[in-house]
Design an enzyme around this catalytic site. Structure first.
Site, PDB file in Angstrom:
ATOM      1  N   ASP A   1      13.943  -2.835  13.839  1.00 50.20           N
ATOM      2  CA  ASP A   1      14.975  -2.126  13.079  1.00 50.20           C
ATOM      3  C   ASP A   1      14.589  -0.654  12.997  1.00 50.20           C
ATOM      4  O   ASP A   1      14.543  -0.059  11.922  1.00 50.20           O
ATOM      5  CB  ASP A   1      15.107  -2.733  11.679  1.00 50.20           C
ATOM      6  CG  ASP A   1      16.371  -2.282  10.956  1.00 50.20           C
ATOM      7  OD1 ASP A   1      17.248  -1.676  11.599  1.00 50.20           O
ATOM      8  OD2 ASP A   1      16.487  -2.532   9.739  1.00 50.20           O
TER       9      ASP A   1
ATOM     10  N   GLU B   1       0.844  -1.185   0.000  1.00 52.87           N
ATOM     11  CA  GLU B   1       0.000   0.000   0.000  1.00 52.87           C
ATOM     12  C   GLU B   1       0.888   1.247   0.000  1.00 52.87           C
ATOM     13  O   GLU B   1       1.869   1.330   0.739  1.00 52.87           O
ATOM     14  CB  GLU B   1      -0.875  -0.040   1.248  1.00 52.87           C
ATOM     15  CG  GLU B   1      -1.708   1.180   1.512  1.00 52.87           C
ATOM     16  CD  GLU B   1      -2.378   1.109   2.872  1.00 52.87           C
ATOM     17  OE1 GLU B   1      -3.218   1.982   3.143  1.00 52.87           O
ATOM     18  OE2 GLU B   1      -2.056   0.196   3.659  1.00 52.87           O
ATOM     19  N   TRP B   2       0.534   2.227  -0.828  1.00 54.95           N
ATOM     20  CA  TRP B   2       1.304   3.467  -0.881  1.00 54.95           C
ATOM     21  C   TRP B   2       0.870   4.387   0.263  1.00 54.95           C
ATOM     22  O   TRP B   2      -0.314   4.567   0.520  1.00 54.95           O
ATOM     23  CB  TRP B   2       1.088   4.190  -2.210  1.00 54.95           C
ATOM     24  CG  TRP B   2       1.841   5.483  -2.291  1.00 54.95           C
ATOM     25  CD1 TRP B   2       1.404   6.721  -1.937  1.00 54.95           C
ATOM     26  CD2 TRP B   2       3.188   5.641  -2.719  1.00 54.95           C
ATOM     27  NE1 TRP B   2       2.383   7.652  -2.125  1.00 54.95           N
ATOM     28  CE2 TRP B   2       3.507   7.021  -2.604  1.00 54.95           C
ATOM     29  CE3 TRP B   2       4.179   4.761  -3.188  1.00 54.95           C
ATOM     30  CZ2 TRP B   2       4.755   7.540  -2.951  1.00 54.95           C
ATOM     31  CZ3 TRP B   2       5.416   5.275  -3.539  1.00 54.95           C
ATOM     32  CH2 TRP B   2       5.691   6.641  -3.415  1.00 54.95           C
TER      33      TRP B   2
END
Length: 295
Positions: free
Chosen positions: A200, A98-99
């Site tokens: 991370d 998904e953008w």
């Protein structure tokens, strides 16, 4: 590559929703994958990451991590992109996400959202530390496994594997067995609640959306002490006072959390030393020396 992505997408209605591609634009994707913004004629945009087919397990791990983070994320505070599809085509693998439109903005909701994610996941934890499948931290393997004791887990499944890899640049694990025993005991005494972590969390793997929500992506998740995320935010910078105030408003850290920052960041420094070398080696050895002086 654009042509390969177009051909790969022809087999996936999950991504295109039967709309034709208008254009594919390469964008910055870090040092591991190539990244793309795919524009469709219905004004939809999709984010794509590509790599050689041999590295498809990296995308499988990322997809799994995003799914777990999304499960526990409070949508009023934080946005985690949905994995739309993972496609293998010829000699490449492509992960479609998904953008999310990002911008530089205040980080208060990012901090609150992370705290809520840590807190809500701790109520549904598997009651042990670890992860079921082999994962990745950058381009390095993040080994799978479980342990009921946090100290044993962090030492044996995070620090020790990196120290073994560091043999390539002159580190002997045997020279640091006393430090590892101390850290195992120290972290067991800490006895944290078990939360899902991003794993991370540097500034390049999170941000704020155009409507002000926090966003998390590019994870290396596992069930852990939530402090591993907070510690990494302090390793390379990029997080402001709003972020930490937001976090503390939801789930305050205890007064000794700063004492564990170098311990948790040692994992990432060793990993960077093993991948990139340079000053990361000296920084890793300095922390090991400092930790020995605590014994």
């Amino acid at each position: 590559m654009e042509e390969l992505i177009q051909k790969a997408l022809s087999s996936s209605d999950k991504v295109s929703n039967n709309s034709l591609i208008e254009k594919i634009i390469p964008i910055g994707g870090g040092c591991i994958h190539k990244a793309w913004c795919i524009h469709f004629q219905n004004d939809k945009k999709v984010f794509a990451k590509s790599n050689h087919i041999d590295n498809i397990n990296m995308f499988k791990f990322e997809r799994e991590c995003l799914s777990v983070l999304k499960r526990f994320a409070n949508k009023s505070y934080i946005c985690v992109p949905k994995a739309l599809d993972l496609i293998s085509y010829q000699n490449i693998s492509i992960l479609f996400l998904e953008w999310i439109d990002l911008k530089q903005s205040q980080q208060n909701l990012l901090g609150k959202g992370l705290a809520l994610l840590h807190k809500s996941s701790s109520e549904w934890s598997p009651k042990k530390f670890g992860w079921e499948k082999e994962g990745f931290i950058g381009s390095s393997t993040q080994i799978r496994g479980w342990d009921n004791s946090w100290g044993e887990f962090f030492v044996n499944y995070r620090l020790r594997p990196q120290l073994i890899k560091a043999k390539a640049w002159g580190v002997r694990v045997d020279d640091y067995e006393d430090v590892l025993r101390y850290l195992s005991s120290y972290l067991n005494d800490h006895d944290p609640r078990i939360s899902i972590v991003h794993g991370d969390l540097w500034s390049g793997n999170c941000g704020s959306t155009r409507n002000g929500l926090g966003s998390l992506y590019d994870p290396a998740s596992y069930w852990a002490d939530r402090e591993v995320d907070i510690s990494m935010t302090k390793l390379f910078g990029g997080f402001n006072r709003d972020f930490y105030q937001g976090y503390e408003e939801i789930w305050p850290l205890d007064k000794f959390s700063k004492d564990r920052t170098d311990i948790y960041n040692l994992y990432h420094l060793l990993n960077h030393a093993n991948i990139f070398g340079g000053s990361y080696k000296e920084n890793s050895l300095k922390i090991l020396k400092d930790l020995r002086s605590r014994e």
